[in-house]
Design an enzyme around this catalytic site. Structure first.
Site, PDB file in Angstrom:
ATOM      1  N   HIS A  18      32.546  74.953  21.389  1.00 18.16           N
ATOM      2  CA  HIS A  18      32.662  73.828  20.267  1.00 18.16           C
ATOM      3  C   HIS A  18      31.808  72.715  20.653  1.00 18.16           C
ATOM      4  CE1 HIS A  18      35.559  71.723  22.894  1.00 18.16           C
ATOM      5  NE2 HIS A  18      36.361  72.907  22.702  1.00 18.16           N
ATOM      6  N   HIS A  21      32.023  71.406  24.536  1.00 17.68           N
ATOM      7  CA  HIS A  21      31.291  72.226  25.377  1.00 17.68           C
ATOM      8  C   HIS A  21      29.692  71.951  25.475  1.00 17.68           C
ATOM      9  CE1 HIS A  21      35.014  75.124  24.312  1.00 17.68           C
ATOM     10  NE2 HIS A  21      34.920  74.931  25.516  1.00 17.68           N
ATOM     11  N   CYS A 126      53.584  75.681  31.882  1.00 20.14           N
ATOM     12  CA  CYS A 126      52.687  75.389  30.642  1.00 20.14           C
ATOM     13  C   CYS A 126      51.695  76.503  30.526  1.00 20.14           C
ATOM     14  CB  CYS A 126      51.970  74.004  30.122  1.00 20.14           C
ATOM     15  SG  CYS A 126      50.968  74.157  28.858  1.00 20.14           S
ATOM     16  N   CYS A 129      48.122  75.331  29.622  1.00 25.31           N
ATOM     17  CA  CYS A 129      47.315  74.762  30.745  1.00 25.31           C
ATOM     18  C   CYS A 129      47.409  75.799  31.818  1.00 25.31           C
ATOM     19  CB  CYS A 129      47.860  73.430  31.478  1.00 25.31           C
ATOM     20  SG  CYS A 129      47.941  72.127  30.028  1.00 25.31           S
ATOM     21  N   CYS A 143      54.446  69.090  27.442  1.00 23.47           N
ATOM     22  CA  CYS A 143      53.413  69.032  28.034  1.00 23.47           C
ATOM     23  C   CYS A 143      52.384  68.063  27.617  1.00 23.47           C
ATOM     24  CB  CYS A 143      52.415  70.516  28.009  1.00 23.47           C
ATOM     25  SG  CYS A 143      50.648  70.282  28.610  1.00 23.47           S
ATOM     26  N   HIS A 146      49.154  69.697  25.384  1.00 17.38           N
ATOM     27  CA  HIS A 146      49.204  70.588  24.471  1.00 17.38           C
ATOM     28  C   HIS A 146      50.531  70.061  23.508  1.00 17.38           C
ATOM     29  CE1 HIS A 146      46.953  73.136  27.000  1.00 17.38           C
ATOM     30  NE2 HIS A 146      46.361  73.684  25.929  1.00 17.38           N
ATOM     31  N   LYS A 296      41.832  64.415  18.700  1.00 17.57           N
ATOM     32  CA  LYS A 296      41.204  65.248  19.709  1.00 17.57           C
ATOM     33  C   LYS A 296      40.839  66.817  18.890  1.00 17.57           C
ATOM     34  CE  LYS A 296      41.480  67.758  24.040  1.00 17.57           C
ATOM     35  NZ  LYS A 296      42.481  68.160  25.326  1.00 17.57           N
ATOM     36  N   LYS A 299      41.841  73.906  17.537  1.00 20.97           N
ATOM     37  CA  LYS A 299      41.696  75.059  16.590  1.00 20.97           C
ATOM     38  C   LYS A 299      42.997  74.933  15.519  1.00 20.97           C
ATOM     39  CE  LYS A 299      41.857  78.274  19.342  1.00 20.97           C
ATOM     40  NZ  LYS A 299      41.765  79.802  19.825  1.00 20.97           N
TER      41      LYS A 299
END
Length: 647
Positions: A18, A21, A126, A129, A143, A146, A296, A299
């Site tokens: 995405h 990256h 988690c 992670c 977490c 997440h 942020k 998905k």
């Protein structure tokens, strides 16, 4: 020759690539290209991280084996990079035999040293992670990455004595201020280390729970924890321990990561290296998040930006430029198509594109397309050369300091300065006065500075840079460039060489918002809407698309003369960013003298159909507002490039 080694994180293949990256990898590519132009021997590494719980889960969800799944997703990353004009030297996968061999060698070395022990541990794990969290690290029991409640797991595992190296790492960071940059992340790591909460690191997973990983060389019933596996890729690719690449490039290693993986790179990795008796890397460069409407990308939220789609829609070079110019390195930044289009139009079309288009057109009109000889320097020439030297030196220093957005802004000081230089020197007037020597100097100063700008932009916009240089009659060869020398060297553009007649590398783009899907209206609502529409039309209110039809541009008044056949009219020549001045016949004579108007920036409606007023053609309208018995011009609060669109 100095060396430079740049790495991206190896991307976890639990999802397709995405925007985040793409940004990291474009940034790494730009850093690599920049150091090439600085005369360094460079090596650029990227790749994919393919072990761990999440990979098994993603494969099962798709009805694939882990091997099938990682092959498919890794290929998406590998195939995307050439489409974004990214030229990496190596692409590593953690499932490759060379990497498995290296991981086992490092594990065995640290184990033999006594820095790995077997023990029992219970903690908040988690799965997102793939790590344990302490109570203090959790936020409201969740977490922090997440925002899910971790699962408490107690099991026997192998542990790395990470806490043993806490004091050493604090000392190393303090002794090397650029070890972690920007400074805010250095301070964050030091704060964490000085809190005294650094624990030993669990570095294994029992095969009874997870088989997809690298088997420990000293216990076949366990596989390696994903971070102890993944981080080692940086030395695997350099053929640690005896490879020539390791000896040449590891001492100058620069890692590039997003802030969510700061702790593994700033704490796990240096302590692992110290335990393995390997010198730490040179720099850890940490950037922020790309946000979509201050959130942020995720998905689950459906707000992930597909980088290839944006690059294909607006051009790879514009996309690369936007990412590097928009984000202040280290901070979070918001992404939107509208912001991309705004930046494209303002910086690339209006500033840079306009500079190339005007100058190339004038070179053909005044010198038959050949680069003229440079005559004696005037005051304006000395000043623009000074601006250029400062601009290029600042650009280079900013790129060395990982301040990329600021570096591009520094280079744009020269771009905007050259557009202003055209307005000040008025080549069209010099041509009319047949002042060929002075005109030649002006055109040469423009062309030579354009060459320098194009060279400096190669790290950011490689294809566009090469095309700009081709328009100046130059075949680009990076190995022939001495970027540092460009600050003081002058006159590399050969007199008599031919330039192209025009340039249209960065055409303006109109942003088109996706219209909202209209709900089906009831008959009553439709009737009310129709009545409202009729009322609106009667009151003379226009829709936004009607306003968009009016093209208003900023221009600088070059000359003003009185109309020979009308006392109230002035004939005004305005530079609106075209290859020649625009003539406007304006009814301003009773409010302004020619001297008062000359040099002012005004707002001009440029898409009015030309018409004759008392025998003189008028190609637009200057906007002004009545103030009692007087008149005030609409203008801008600060100087902007001629041709900028009012929107």
């Amino acid at each position: 020759m100095d060396s430079f080694f740049i790495t991206t994180p190896i991307y976890y293949v639990n999802a397709k690539p995405h925007l985040g990256h793409a940004y990291t990898t474009i940034l790494a590519d730009s850093m690599n290209r920049f150091h090439k132009l600085m005369g360094d021997e460079t090596y650029f590494l990227t790749g994919t991280d393919e072990h761990g719980d999440k990979i098994v889960q993603a494969a099962e969800k798709g009805g694939q084996t882990p091997n099938e799944y990682v092959d498919e997703i890794s290929a998406l990353f590998r195939n995307l990079w050439p489409d974004l004009q990214i030229e990496n030297d190596d692409f590593i996968r953690t499932t490759e035999e060379r990497h498995i061999k290296c991981v086992k060698e490092v594990l065995q070395k640290v184990y033999d040293k006594g820095d790995i022990y077997f023990g029992e541990y219970g903690g908040h794990y988690c799965f997102g992670c793939e790590r344990f969290y302490t109570e203090k690290e959790l936020v409201d029991g969740k977490c922090p990455q997440h925002e899910t409640v971790p699962e408490y797991i107690a099991e026997k595992n192998y542990f790395f004595k990470m806490a043993k190296y806490q004091d050493w790492l604090i000392g190393h960071i303090n002794a090397n201020p650029d070890f972690i940059r920007p400074e805010r992340y250095r301070n964050e790591v030091l704060s964490l280390l000085k809190s005294g909460e650094l624990e030993d690191l669990c570095i294994s997973r029992p095969k009874s729970r997870l088989e997809w990983g690298i088997e420990l060389p000293f216990d076949k019933d366990f596989v390696t924890y994903v971070w102890f596996d993944a981080l080692i890729n940086y030395i695997t690719a350099l053929e640690y321990p005896d490879g020539d690449k390791f000896k040449k490039f590891w001492p100058v290693a620069n890692h590039l990561v997003a802030k969510d993986i700061l702790k593994p790179h700033a704490i796990f990795w240096p302590t692992m290296l110290k335990a393995a008796e390997i010198e730490p890397y040179q720099n850890l460069n940490v950037h922020g998040y790309w946000l979509i409407k201050d959130t942020k990308m995720s998905k689950s939220l459906g707000n992930v930006v597909e980088p290839l789609e944006m690059a294909q829609k607006y051009g790879v070079n514009a996309f690369r430029y936007f990412l590097m110019r928009e984000m202040v390195f280290g901070n979070d930044s918001s992404f939107s198509e509208e912001a991309l289009v705004t930046r494209l139009n303002a910086d690339l079309a209006n500033d840079l594109g306009n500079l190339f288009s005007r100058t190339l057109a004038m070179t053909h009109k005044y010198f038959g397309g050949l680069v003229p000889p440079e005559g004696d320097e005037g005051e304006e020439d000395c000043e623009i050369k000074r601006i250029g030297r400062t601009s290029m030196a600042d650009f280079q220093q900013c790129f060395l300091d990982a301040k990329f957005s600021r570096g591009l802004e520094a280079l744009w000081e020269l771009v905007r300065g050259l557009n202003k230089y055209i307005d000040t020197t008025q080549p069209w007037t010099l041509y009319k006065e047949e002042n060929t020597s002075r005109l030649g100097t002006v055109i040469y100063v423009l062309l030579e500075n354009m060459r320098k700008i194009a060279v400096h932009l190669w790290p950011v916009m490689p294809e566009a840079s090469e095309k700009m240089l081709a328009e100046l009659g130059i075949t680009f060869r990076p190995e022939k460039i001495n970027l540092q020398g460009e600050v003081d060297v002058w006159g590399l553009l050969e007199h008599g060489s031919e330039v192209t007649k025009s340039s249209n590398l960065f055409p303006r783009v109109e942003f088109e918002k996706t219209p909202p899907v209209e709900k089906k209206k009831s008959a009553k609502a439709s009737k009310k809407s129709k009545e409202l529409k009729t009322k609106t039309e009667v009151e003379g209110v226009i829709e936004f698309p009607d306003f968009q039809k009016v093209d208003m541009r900023i221009g600088t008044v070059l000359s003003v003369s009185k109309h020979p056949d009308a006392d109230k009219l002035l004939i005004v020549k305005i530079d609106t960013g075209d290859d020649k001045p625009r003539q406007v016949v304006a009814g301003l004579a009773e409010f302004f003298s020619p001297e008062e108007l000359e040099g002012k920036q005004v707002v001009v409606v440029t898409n009015l159909k030309p018409r004759k007023l008392r025998g003189e053609v008028s190609e637009g309208m200057i906007l002004a507002v009545r103030n009692g018995d007087g008149m005030e011009l609409l203008t801008v609060t600060a100087g902007v490039a001629n041709g900028c669109k009012v929107s």
